[in-house]
Scaffold this motif. Sequence first.
Motif, PDB file in Angstrom:
ATOM      1  N   VAL A  58      -9.913  -4.048   2.685  1.00  0.00           N
ATOM      2  CA  VAL A  58      -9.515  -5.195   1.868  1.00  0.00           C
ATOM      3  C   VAL A  58      -8.432  -4.797   0.870  1.00  0.00           C
ATOM      4  CG1 VAL A  58     -10.326  -6.790   0.073  1.00  0.00           C
ATOM      5  CG2 VAL A  58     -11.662  -6.467   2.159  1.00  0.00           C
ATOM      6  N   LEU A  59      -8.656  -3.708   0.136  1.00  0.00           N
ATOM      7  CA  LEU A  59      -7.655  -3.288  -0.855  1.00  0.00           C
ATOM      8  C   LEU A  59      -6.358  -2.860  -0.187  1.00  0.00           C
ATOM      9  CD1 LEU A  59      -9.816  -1.323  -3.471  1.00  0.00           C
ATOM     10  CD2 LEU A  59      -8.730  -3.563  -3.736  1.00  0.00           C
ATOM     11  N   GLY A  60      -6.465  -2.133   0.918  1.00  0.00           N
ATOM     12  CA  GLY A  60      -5.265  -1.682   1.625  1.00  0.00           C
ATOM     13  C   GLY A  60      -4.463  -2.841   2.180  1.00  0.00           C
ATOM     14  N   ALA A  61      -5.132  -3.778   2.828  1.00  0.00           N
ATOM     15  CA  ALA A  61      -4.443  -4.950   3.387  1.00  0.00           C
ATOM     16  C   ALA A  61      -3.825  -5.796   2.275  1.00  0.00           C
ATOM     17  CB  ALA A  61      -5.409  -5.776   4.225  1.00  0.00           C
ATOM     18  N   ALA A  62      -4.547  -5.959   1.181  1.00  0.00           N
ATOM     19  CA  ALA A  62      -4.008  -6.729   0.049  1.00  0.00           C
ATOM     20  C   ALA A  62      -2.773  -6.046  -0.528  1.00  0.00           C
ATOM     21  CB  ALA A  62      -5.082  -6.911  -1.025  1.00  0.00           C
ATOM     22  N   ALA A  63      -2.803  -4.719  -0.622  1.00  0.00           N
ATOM     23  CA  ALA A  63      -1.640  -3.984  -1.127  1.00  0.00           C
ATOM     24  C   ALA A  63      -0.441  -4.182  -0.208  1.00  0.00           C
ATOM     25  CB  ALA A  63      -1.966  -2.501  -1.264  1.00  0.00           C
ATOM     26  N   LEU A  64      -0.681  -4.187   1.090  1.00  0.00           N
ATOM     27  CA  LEU A  64       0.415  -4.421   2.037  1.00  0.00           C
ATOM     28  C   LEU A  64       0.984  -5.828   1.891  1.00  0.00           C
ATOM     29  CD1 LEU A  64      -0.922  -2.599   5.209  1.00  0.00           C
ATOM     30  CD2 LEU A  64       1.092  -1.991   3.849  1.00  0.00           C
TER      31      LEU A  64
END
Length: 192
Positions: A58-64
């Motif tokens: 979730v955090l990684g995808a949101a950062a992208l």
Amino acid sequence: MSILSPALLGAVGLVMVAASLSHLRSPEALRRGLRAHQVLPERLHTPVSRVLGPLEAVLGAAALVVALTGAPLGAALLIGMPLAGLSLALALYLWQVLRVTAGQVVPCACGLGEAPVSQSAVLRGGILAVLAVAGATTANGWAVHTAPAAEIFVALAAMLVLALATALLPAARAVPEAELMPARAHDHGSHR
């Protein structure tokens, strides 16, 4: 700030997404790693192995998404700071693992290959935290959608290079120097 600001946060996002994929595919490998680390109580191994992968995803995808859409400073901070906190927590956890296991070879279980826990793995967590903070706090004025194509290409290339270099740091340090360099004694013997 610069078109490269999104690359910092995006690089951390890429690394987190890559780690999450491994953790989501094989939570048992993460549980085995946690057991070998000897840091967390046994009762926490299963909950951590179930939560870490989705949290990273979730955090990684949101950062992208934030990096690739040129989101405003508020959105970058909203994602970047928890991402930095998670990265720093993982770095501190791995530092504790090194202390507890003192010289034993234990799996990192970081989701980024099979390298054992090392100082490089701790460093990677610290680098990811710094990149997340820098990317999130310099996001004011991102203009990805109005930037020239060449600048966007450079930013995307920088994001990929930062992500790969950071993700592969522990694995690169784990390769013995003898495997990277030809054996000097053998080379000298063949020239005689």
